[in-house]
Design an enzyme around this catalytic site. Sequence first.
Site, PDB file in Angstrom:
ATOM      1  N   VAL A  13       0.827  -1.215   0.000  1.00 44.51           N
ATOM      2  CA  VAL A  13       0.000   0.000   0.000  1.00 44.51           C
ATOM      3  C   VAL A  13       0.859   1.262   0.000  1.00 44.51           C
ATOM      4  O   VAL A  13       0.379   2.340  -0.305  1.00 44.51           O
ATOM      5  CB  VAL A  13      -0.980   0.000   1.193  1.00 44.51           C
ATOM      6  CG1 VAL A  13      -1.852  -1.261   1.180  1.00 44.51           C
ATOM      7  CG2 VAL A  13      -0.283   0.132   2.542  1.00 44.51           C
ATOM      8  N   LYS A  14       2.114   1.142   0.372  1.00 47.56           N
ATOM      9  CA  LYS A  14       3.038   2.288   0.403  1.00 47.56           C
ATOM     10  C   LYS A  14       2.382   3.536   0.970  1.00 47.56           C
ATOM     11  O   LYS A  14       2.568   4.636   0.453  1.00 47.56           O
ATOM     12  CB  LYS A  14       3.623   2.545  -0.994  1.00 47.56           C
ATOM     13  CG  LYS A  14       4.503   1.391  -1.499  1.00 47.56           C
ATOM     14  CD  LYS A  14       5.255   1.756  -2.771  1.00 47.56           C
ATOM     15  CE  LYS A  14       6.126   0.625  -3.276  1.00 47.56           C
ATOM     16  NZ  LYS A  14       5.399  -0.562  -3.774  1.00 47.56           N
ATOM     17  N   ARG A  15       1.651   3.380   2.061  1.00 51.27           N
ATOM     18  CA  ARG A  15       1.058   4.542   2.713  1.00 51.27           C
ATOM     19  C   ARG A  15       2.124   5.244   3.529  1.00 51.27           C
ATOM     20  O   ARG A  15       3.193   4.668   3.831  1.00 51.27           O
ATOM     21  CB  ARG A  15      -0.106   4.121   3.619  1.00 51.27           C
ATOM     22  CG  ARG A  15      -1.263   3.407   2.915  1.00 51.27           C
ATOM     23  CD  ARG A  15      -1.856   4.209   1.781  1.00 51.27           C
ATOM     24  NE  ARG A  15      -3.139   3.702   1.313  1.00 51.27           N
ATOM     25  CZ  ARG A  15      -3.369   3.170   0.111  1.00 51.27           C
ATOM     26  NH1 ARG A  15      -2.394   3.049  -0.765  1.00 51.27           N
ATOM     27  NH2 ARG A  15      -4.583   2.782  -0.235  1.00 51.27           N
TER      28      ARG A  15
END
Lengths: 305, 305
Positions: free
Chosen positions: B104-106
């Site tokens: 998700v690379k949040r």
Amino acid sequence: MINKLINRIENLGAPIVVGLDPMLGYIPECVKAKAFAEKGETLEGAAEAIWQFNKAIVDATHDLIPAVKPQIAMYEQFGIEGLKVFKQTVEYCKEKGLIVIGDVKRGDIGSTSEAYAVGHLGKVTVGQNSFYGFDEDFVTVNPYLGSDGIDPFIKVCKEENKGLFILVKTSNKSSGEFQDQLVNGRPLYELVGEKVASWGESHMGDAYSYVGAVVGATYPEMGKILRKIMPKTYILVPGYGAQGGKAADLAPYFNKDGLGAIINSSRGIIAAYKQPGYEKYGEEAYADASRQAVIDMITDIKSAI
Amino acid sequence: MINKLINRIENLGAPIVVGLDPMLGYIPECVKAKAFAEKGETLEGAAEAIWQFNKAIVDATHDLIPAVKPQIAMYEQFGIEGLKVFKQTVEYCKEKGLIVIGDVKRGDIGSTSEAYAVGHLGKVTVGQNSFYGFDEDFVTVNPYLGSDGIDPFIKVCKEENKGLFILVKTSNKSSGEFQDQLVNGRPLYELVGEKVASWGESHMGDAYSYVGAVVGATYPEMGKILRKIMPKTYILVPGYGAQGGKAADLAPYFNKDGLGAIINSSRGIIAAYKQPGYEKYGEEAYADASRQAVIDMITDIKSAI
């Protein structure tokens, strides 16, 4: 879209954006009680409370403000039900004439960044048809992966006449851990700022680029330098108000034309009814408190620029 | 969860993860035709095609692999319908005993990072109740905002016995634009690696930390150094196969115990039927092609470590 944003800012005399970050703790008990009575203490109930809260604040402020910035994390935490309300909020704000900056801070590479861009700004193709996913006007993007992460967003922005705000120097205390590291004697955020200016040249509006930057209000000295490094870049400025940024600090973020920056306030507006000076409204009139907080914010910022 | 991941890797003899990144272009025409016939060339139709595709691949490979890594952008581009399938895929993979790494690379700050952590790893509270949003086992996180962005994720990971993979050196060509910049003579990614090792100390499993790192297969020399800087950090390695990373390059990512790295392949597995050596399966037997590609990948990687 950057021209439209600037027109609205000039017409309203309000270089501000309201952050729609509806934590449940900000939502008045009366709103939550009604939503929970209808839909239970469930994800659907939380989503209903957020929707009613957002709608009342947008109804009370939309004639004063050019734009809103919903923070998707505050919706995503409620899973699918939360994201439905994010979408509903985006749609409603656009119906009201507001420009919507999706604060999504996405960032990946190649086809993956393009998928995010398509989902938030553009249209996805399914067979002979195409569909908008969330359809914001701008989104925030994280630059850590470099041009491979940004170019696909710019491609979609060109197709859709939409824009970006790329993180350069964030407002938080630990932003310096990596962003302030010196590279050949200059902080990394300056290099990122130069890149943002360069990326922006490929997608220009009339006076400013569709590719903007995020620079926190909490670092005005850095804002001053970044303003010079990115003269045609619109700067989205978080950190005013609750995070400690003061109006007096904001002048360096603007150009001599009085443009070039848009100041965000989130809880200072949406949870105004809980704050000193606005308690008199009481929680039932929270939207009126938000309206007054917007008026006061505009006055405060105008005094400084 | 890191112990469980390592157990599965050891029991299966397979330090690999399959990237479930179902671009429509990867999905066989026969699968799409059936889904579109049922639900139209719509977002629902695309979601149905993705679901059938994912399910068949998971059914054909789950006994061979420890984990999957769905890339949320490939679902998010289809809006709410896509995200419903993301959730359904996470649930299904967990039912099958797989560990799920949400790619998700949040990354944000404070309460916003916490909201992402709650939505993807933890439980959100609504009144007296609490609910899981997407409920992955690990997520990927972007470090650009520093500790303020990471600490809230670690807090939720501790509550839930879950973990992170933090971007250190990404596999793409332009990753060097910022990540390779020299800070006091050392590249930024080494500083980020040191921080990841330090963050990881606060949430240790038996031999490795719950806080992992992402280091691309395309930079083995850097991988070698990062392996030393982060001895107790599990490294998620993208870029093998389609992006150009070769098995011979992977040895430096592993520790002497034969552990410490998990290699991702996405289109090399899920779209194997389109690739040299697997066309013989034909598009109807795409899942069998994926199974064979998994077997071949495990053999290839074992030859190198």
